[in-house]
Motif scaffolding. Structure first.
Motif, PDB file in Angstrom:
ATOM      1  N   PRO A 185       0.814  -1.220   0.000  1.00 40.81           N
ATOM      2  CA  PRO A 185       0.000   0.000   0.000  1.00 40.81           C
ATOM      3  C   PRO A 185       0.847   1.270   0.000  1.00 40.81           C
ATOM      4  O   PRO A 185       0.398   2.320  -0.434  1.00 40.81           O
ATOM      5  N   SER A 186       2.066   1.154   0.474  1.00 41.95           N
ATOM      6  CA  SER A 186       2.897   2.350   0.583  1.00 41.95           C
ATOM      7  C   SER A 186       3.651   2.668  -0.697  1.00 41.95           C
ATOM      8  O   SER A 186       4.005   3.818  -0.952  1.00 41.95           O
ATOM      9  N   GLY A 187       3.915   1.652  -1.543  1.00 41.73           N
ATOM     10  CA  GLY A 187       4.679   1.862  -2.766  1.00 41.73           C
ATOM     11  C   GLY A 187       6.108   2.266  -2.493  1.00 41.73           C
ATOM     12  O   GLY A 187       6.729   2.972  -3.297  1.00 41.73           O
ATOM     13  N   LEU A 188       6.667   1.807  -1.382  1.00 44.24           N
ATOM     14  CA  LEU A 188       8.004   2.210  -0.955  1.00 44.24           C
ATOM     15  C   LEU A 188       9.056   1.232  -1.465  1.00 44.24           C
ATOM     16  O   LEU A 188       8.993   0.037  -1.187  1.00 44.24           O
ATOM     17  N   LEU A 220       3.880  -2.109   8.877  1.00 42.55           N
ATOM     18  CA  LEU A 220       3.460  -0.731   9.108  1.00 42.55           C
ATOM     19  C   LEU A 220       1.959  -0.671   9.365  1.00 42.55           C
ATOM     20  O   LEU A 220       1.492   0.093  10.209  1.00 42.55           O
ATOM     21  N   GLN A 221       1.196  -1.479   8.626  1.00 36.33           N
ATOM     22  CA  GLN A 221      -0.249  -1.497   8.833  1.00 36.33           C
ATOM     23  C   GLN A 221      -0.578  -2.031  10.222  1.00 36.33           C
ATOM     24  O   GLN A 221      -1.439  -1.502  10.923  1.00 36.33           O
ATOM     25  N   GLN A 222       0.151  -3.065  10.644  1.00 36.89           N
ATOM     26  CA  GLN A 222      -0.055  -3.598  11.989  1.00 36.89           C
ATOM     27  C   GLN A 222       0.286  -2.546  13.039  1.00 36.89           C
ATOM     28  O   GLN A 222      -0.399  -2.395  14.044  1.00 36.89           O
ATOM     29  N   HIS A 223       1.361  -1.826  12.764  1.00 38.27           N
ATOM     30  CA  HIS A 223       1.764  -0.792  13.706  1.00 38.27           C
ATOM     31  C   HIS A 223       0.702   0.307  13.784  1.00 38.27           C
ATOM     32  O   HIS A 223       0.383   0.812  14.852  1.00 38.27           O
ATOM     33  N   GLY A 273       9.826  11.106  -0.900  1.00 42.48           N
ATOM     34  CA  GLY A 273       8.555  10.778  -1.530  1.00 42.48           C
ATOM     35  C   GLY A 273       7.428  10.444  -0.590  1.00 42.48           C
ATOM     36  O   GLY A 273       6.285  10.289  -1.018  1.00 42.48           O
ATOM     37  N   ILE A 274       7.727  10.312   0.703  1.00 40.96           N
ATOM     38  CA  ILE A 274       6.673  10.027   1.672  1.00 40.96           C
ATOM     39  C   ILE A 274       6.096  11.363   2.114  1.00 40.96           C
ATOM     40  O   ILE A 274       6.824  12.210   2.638  1.00 40.96           O
ATOM     41  N   GLU A 275       4.802  11.550   1.913  1.00 39.84           N
ATOM     42  CA  GLU A 275       4.231  12.875   2.091  1.00 39.84           C
ATOM     43  C   GLU A 275       3.240  12.979   3.241  1.00 39.84           C
ATOM     44  O   GLU A 275       3.138  14.029   3.871  1.00 39.84           O
ATOM     45  N   THR A 276       2.511  11.942   3.540  1.00 34.32           N
ATOM     46  CA  THR A 276       1.485  12.063   4.570  1.00 34.32           C
ATOM     47  C   THR A 276       2.106  11.900   5.948  1.00 34.32           C
ATOM     48  O   THR A 276       3.075  11.144   6.132  1.00 34.32           O
ATOM     49  N   PRO A 277       1.573  12.582   6.941  1.00 32.38           N
ATOM     50  CA  PRO A 277       2.100  12.456   8.308  1.00 32.38           C
ATOM     51  C   PRO A 277       2.069  11.025   8.808  1.00 32.38           C
ATOM     52  O   PRO A 277       2.982  10.591   9.500  1.00 32.38           O
ATOM     53  N   GLU A 278       1.007  10.288   8.456  1.00 33.39           N
ATOM     54  CA  GLU A 278       0.897   8.918   8.953  1.00 33.39           C
ATOM     55  C   GLU A 278       2.020   8.038   8.409  1.00 33.39           C
ATOM     56  O   GLU A 278       2.616   7.236   9.129  1.00 33.39           O
ATOM     57  N   GLU A 279       2.331   8.193   7.115  1.00 34.33           N
ATOM     58  CA  GLU A 279       3.412   7.402   6.518  1.00 34.33           C
ATOM     59  C   GLU A 279       4.743   7.702   7.187  1.00 34.33           C
ATOM     60  O   GLU A 279       5.531   6.794   7.484  1.00 34.33           O
ATOM     61  N   VAL A 280       5.001   8.968   7.407  1.00 30.46           N
ATOM     62  CA  VAL A 280       6.258   9.355   8.040  1.00 30.46           C
ATOM     63  C   VAL A 280       6.347   8.785   9.441  1.00 30.46           C
ATOM     64  O   VAL A 280       7.345   8.184   9.844  1.00 30.46           O
ATOM     65  N   ARG A 281       5.278   8.957  10.199  1.00 28.57           N
ATOM     66  CA  ARG A 281       5.268   8.480  11.578  1.00 28.57           C
ATOM     67  C   ARG A 281       5.495   6.980  11.641  1.00 28.57           C
ATOM     68  O   ARG A 281       6.283   6.471  12.431  1.00 28.57           O
ATOM     69  N   GLU A 282       4.821   6.258  10.758  1.00 31.89           N
ATOM     70  CA  GLU A 282       4.917   4.807  10.787  1.00 31.89           C
ATOM     71  C   GLU A 282       6.278   4.317  10.318  1.00 31.89           C
ATOM     72  O   GLU A 282       6.835   3.360  10.868  1.00 31.89           O
TER      73      GLU A 282
END
Length: 897
Positions: free
Chosen positions: A403-406, A519-522, A471-480
């Motif tokens: 889901p993250s495309g990382l 990350l989703q579990q977290h 490339g990570i833009e949303t706060p949730e992505e960064v935090r996780e």
């Protein structure tokens, strides 16, 4: 070392917070005050010392190894082949001292750039005054007889102006105004007396350099009949470069580079072999921009691939020449990269193995690499490399279900030659084009750390490892992502232990799909409680925090720090993500000011506030949670520390009181928590870090757990004196600081110094000698400083009048420029021309410095500085130190307006 990017060729250092020209002036100019002739006739020791001083200063831009590598490269060619520098007319008007400083530094290292200048803005002004309307065709000035007459006189004057300026800086320069550029009429019917260079006579240039002079040329040419012809400065510089074949061609521009007119962003690099057609087809590339790119391509097509063109601001000249990071827009032919998605696509697998082995130490290197290559068989990956494999990158793309495309950069290796020919930047350009989101890890002591930070949007450090990403833009992505790195670190993003990495690669543990699932579990485990904390401000503020851990202020506008301490709130996997703060001693004005700042901070949570007088009362002004004042004893603090309840302790106690509390934390099982002491108790303790970020290395503060917050008087005085320390007259002629503070500096306990009735129509001097701040200022600046404090009737704010004796005569303008250069980019220091006023600083979070009144002798200057004693003098500076030590952006939570 395949599991992390590995580049040993060159060292890296943090970008300087001030311009190279400014630092070099402060470090070297006193030694050269008597001019270049003095140095050139001096001893070999004097020459070596001056050269070493310049090199040491350049290491503020890049590492010692990096500077020496580029210097060796430049000195490996004949002097005239080092660099051609084209100077625009606006530079001669607005930045001549900056230019001269940089050229002096290059000259001191034995380098002789060839200078060619224009005078476009000056030309337009003179023509306007003469009533001549400038005419252009295809962007080239039509030069009729009257225009040519004006141009000839102007170019001679501007040439002499630059030569004389260089001489005043101790650089021997030779004006060359004819005999070099030969030309034919471009098209006499259209452009009149405009020339197109057909021959370059390099003899006058070679002769000047042989005599140890920097040659300074105008862009006037002549034809075979001796007729003067006007030549476009860019085109003249290009023809000169074709004849000299220099390593570097530099176009100095007040704009600092080419900018994408659609986005407004600086174009950092253009690789012509791969991007020329794309740029020429962009709708905004028209007229002058189109001509410039086309002419630069034509120039570089005539030069070796090692040559490049840089369009930069004059303040960035040293950074462009001596660091990988560079500055402005770098244009090169580039190196075409090959891409492979399987081992079978490599034309020479044996060569690939050699490339991987070169970064692997130990007798088992080949065997380890063999196993690594075996682990890649049958896996999806993307490898980028040049023809000779001087550079190699291996990327594990995101899983289709991620889901993250990382994506994950697993391997990056570069040779020295790849660095010097900018292949490293080319590789990263390809990565950014192909992978919108990418993460990678680097050892925290990696020599190229700053280069990585230039390529990243953010980073976080933990236990010697740094996770970078873009490339990570949303706060949730960064935090996780940050939380995942701290919890699983090397397992998910790489390891410097290749054997461990091989096991994980073989078992699929490095698949980005697994990262996404974890990350989703977290995210689910964190639940609503974590996200409820300042989510509205996280996007703007916390993104600044994660970007600034290793950011670059010159391009992003925030602090550059190297921070080994992760935010403890994350490290402990506490559900309350913000760092937990305890304030010991909160009754005073400073404590209240700090509480207000913490209330606005998105990533700090005040948990305990201790005040003996206010015990049992509810804390007002803090809205994140209900807090009641406590009267904490050292035993209470020890118990809280043992339980790991607090990430940062702030001691806001009177002088001589906080030691028992510090001792309690030191004796606890969590003594690694941060302590910031606002008193003077530890300002002279070498085991504590002095927390004045504008003068102390931010990396030192970021790595500290014991920080002594400077005094309010001392902060303003040091900032007001520091840029002139290299220029101070010898003792006993020492600076004197006359300081006046508002009565809030006397604290809340009633006394004659905070009695408004007593202060009205009055000024109270006190502690006229041996004040604690006098000792503090002197200790930090390394010079005895006299300090005379007073208190006045206003509430908050300090005004300093500082008298500074100078070793040599200086002008007010030059002194002000020193301060502007020294504090360039500092968000909390403002240099102004006039004397600053207390009423303008009260309630503000910075320092203002101005005045710059020079005595008629030129050997004494009076400078004024103002500061709010409760904010930058105490609480704001405390928060700067807390941010750095806890891993947040330095200015997080500090209003900068």
């Amino acid at each position: 070392m395949l599991a992390r990017p590995c580049m040993r060729a060159l060292g890296r250092a943090r970008p300087a917070r001030v311009s190279a020209a400014a630092v070099c002036r402060a470090a070297v100019r006193p030694a050269l005050a008597s001019g270049y002739a003095t140095v050139s006739k001096g001893t070999r020791h004097e020459e070596t010392s001056a050269r070493s001083a310049v090199i040491n200063v350049l290491q503020n831009l890049g590492s010692k190894r990096e500077v020496q590598q580029y210097l060796s490269q430049f000195q490996s060619v004949s002097s005239q082949k080092f660099a051609v520098i084209k100077v625009g007319g606006a530079i001669l008007t607005d930045y001549i001292d900056v230019l001269c400083s940089s050229l002096r530094n290059l000259n001191q290292m034995g380098l002789f750039p060839v200078i060619i200048h224009g005078a476009g803005p000056q030309m337009n002004k003179l023509l306007g005054e003469a009533g001549i309307e400038p005419q252009y065709s295809e962007g080239i000035r039509i030069t009729d007889g009257p225009t040519l007459g004006v141009a000839r006189k102007l170019f001679l004057e501007e040439n002499l102006k630059l030569v004389e300026a260089l001489e005043s800086w101790g650089v021997r320069a030779r004006p060359i105004t004819s005999g070099v550029l030969m030309a034919d009429y471009k098209d006499k019917d259209t452009w009149k007396f405009v020339g197109e260079v057909n021959k370059v006579n390099t003899d006058p240039i070679n002769a000047a350099i042989a005599d140890n002079y920097i040659p300074v040329l105008t862009c006037m040419a002549e034809n075979n009949e001796g007729q003067l012809l006007n030549v476009n400065a860019d085109k003249a510089a290009a023809e000169l470069a074709k004849a000299l074949v220099p390593l570097k061609i530099v176009y100095l521009s007040e704009k600092g580079g080419l900018h994408n007119k659609d986005t407004g962003k600086l174009i950092e690099a253009i690789n012509l072999d791969e991007e020329y057609d794309r740029y020429m087809n962009m709708p905004w590339v028209i007229h002058g921009t189109r001509s410039k790119i086309r002419d630069i391509k034509d120039l570089l097509d005539h030069l070796p691939r090692s040559s490049s063109v840089a369009i930069i601001h004059p303040e960035s000249l040293e950074r462009e020449l001596f660091t990988h990071t560079g500055a402005g827009t770098l244009i090169r032919r580039g190196t075409k990269l090959h891409k492979a998605s399987s081992l079978s696509e490599f034309s020479d697998v044996h060569k690939l193995k050699e490339v991987l082995v070169r970064d692997r130490e130990g007798l088992d290197a080949e065997a380890v690499v063999d196993r690594y290559l075996d682990s890649l068989k049958g896996k999806t990956f993307a490898a980028y490399h040049d023809e000779g494999m001087e550079a190699l990158a291996v990327v594990l793309p995101p899983d289709s279900s991620s889901p993250s495309g990382l994506a994950h950069l697993a391997t990056l290796t570069m040779t020295r030659s790849a660095w010097l020919s900018n292949i490293a930047d080319n590789v990263f350009q390809h990565l950014k084009n192909d992978y919108p989101k990418l993460a990678w890890t680097v050892k925290q002591d990696d020599e190229n750390l700053t280069w990585f930070s230039e390529k990243a949007d953010g980073s976080i450090a933990r236990q010697g490892e740094v996770l970078f990403w873009y490339g990570i833009e949303t706060p949730e992505e960064v935090r996780e992502l940050m939380a995942e790195f701290i919890q699983h670190g090397r397992q998910m993003f790489g390891d410097n232990n290749l054997e461990s990495q091989l096991h994980r690669a073989a078992s699929g543990a490095l698949r980005i799909k697994d990262v996404a699932q974890k990350l989703q579990q977290h995210r689910e485990s964190l639940g609503q409680q974590t996200r409820s904390f300042s989510t509205s401000s996280f996007s703007s503020r916390n993104m600044q925090r994660v970007r600034s851990t290793f950011g670059t202020p010159t391009r992003r506008g925030y602090a550059t720090t190297t921070n080994p301490n992760p935010p403890l709130g994350i490290k402990n996997q506490d559900k309350d993500y913000p760092s937990k703060i305890a304030l010991i001693g909160a009754r005073g004005y400073t404590g209240q000011a700090l509480i207000d700042l913490l209330n606005r901070h998105p990533n700090m949570d005040l948990r305990h506030v201790s005040s003996r007088e206010l015990k049992g009362k509810k804390l007002a002004g803090y809205t994140k949670r209900d807090i009641t004042y406590e009267n904490l004893s050292p035993d209470d603090v020890r118990r809280m520390a043992d339980a790991g309840e607090i990430d940062c302790w702030v001691m806001a106690l009177p002088n001589g009181v906080c030691k028992p509390f510090v001792d309690a934390i030191e004796a606890s099982s969590h003594k690694e928590s941060v302590i910031v002491d606002l008193s003077a108790d530890y300002r002279f303790d070498s085991s504590w870090t002095y927390g004045l970020p504008e003068l102390v290395k931010r990396s030192k503060i970021a790595g500290a757990t014991r920080i002594a917050n400077p005094g309010c008087y001392a902060t303003a005085a040091q900032l007001g004196i520091a840029p002139l320390v290299p220029y101070l007259a010898a003792a006993p002629a020492n600076p004197t600081v006359f300081g006046v503070s508002g009565y809030s500096g006397a604290g809340t306990k009633p006394s004659p110094k905070n009695d408004v009735d007593n202060l009205t129509n009055n000024l109270i001097p006190y502690s006229l000698t041996d004040h604690i701040h006098e000792r503090e200022i002197s200790a930090q600046l390394g010079r005895e400083i006299g300090f005379i404090p007073h208190v006045a009737v206003w509430f908050a704010g300090i005004h300093h009048t500082i008298s500074i004796p100078l070793a040599e005569s200086m002008a007010s303008r030059d002194i002000r420029q020193l301060y502007q250069d020294r504090y360039n980019g500092e968000k909390l220091v403002k240099v102004i021309g006039e004397s600053p006023l207390v009423k303008n600083i009260s309630g503000k979070h910075g320092v203002e410095i101005g005045g710059f009144a020079v005595h008629s002798s030129g050997k004494r200057v009076v400078i004024n500085a103002t500061i709010d004693n409760l904010l930058k003098g105490a609480a704001t500076q405390c928060l700067q130190n807390m941010n750095l030590a806890l891993g947040y952006a330095e200015y997080e939570g500090i209003p900068l307006s």
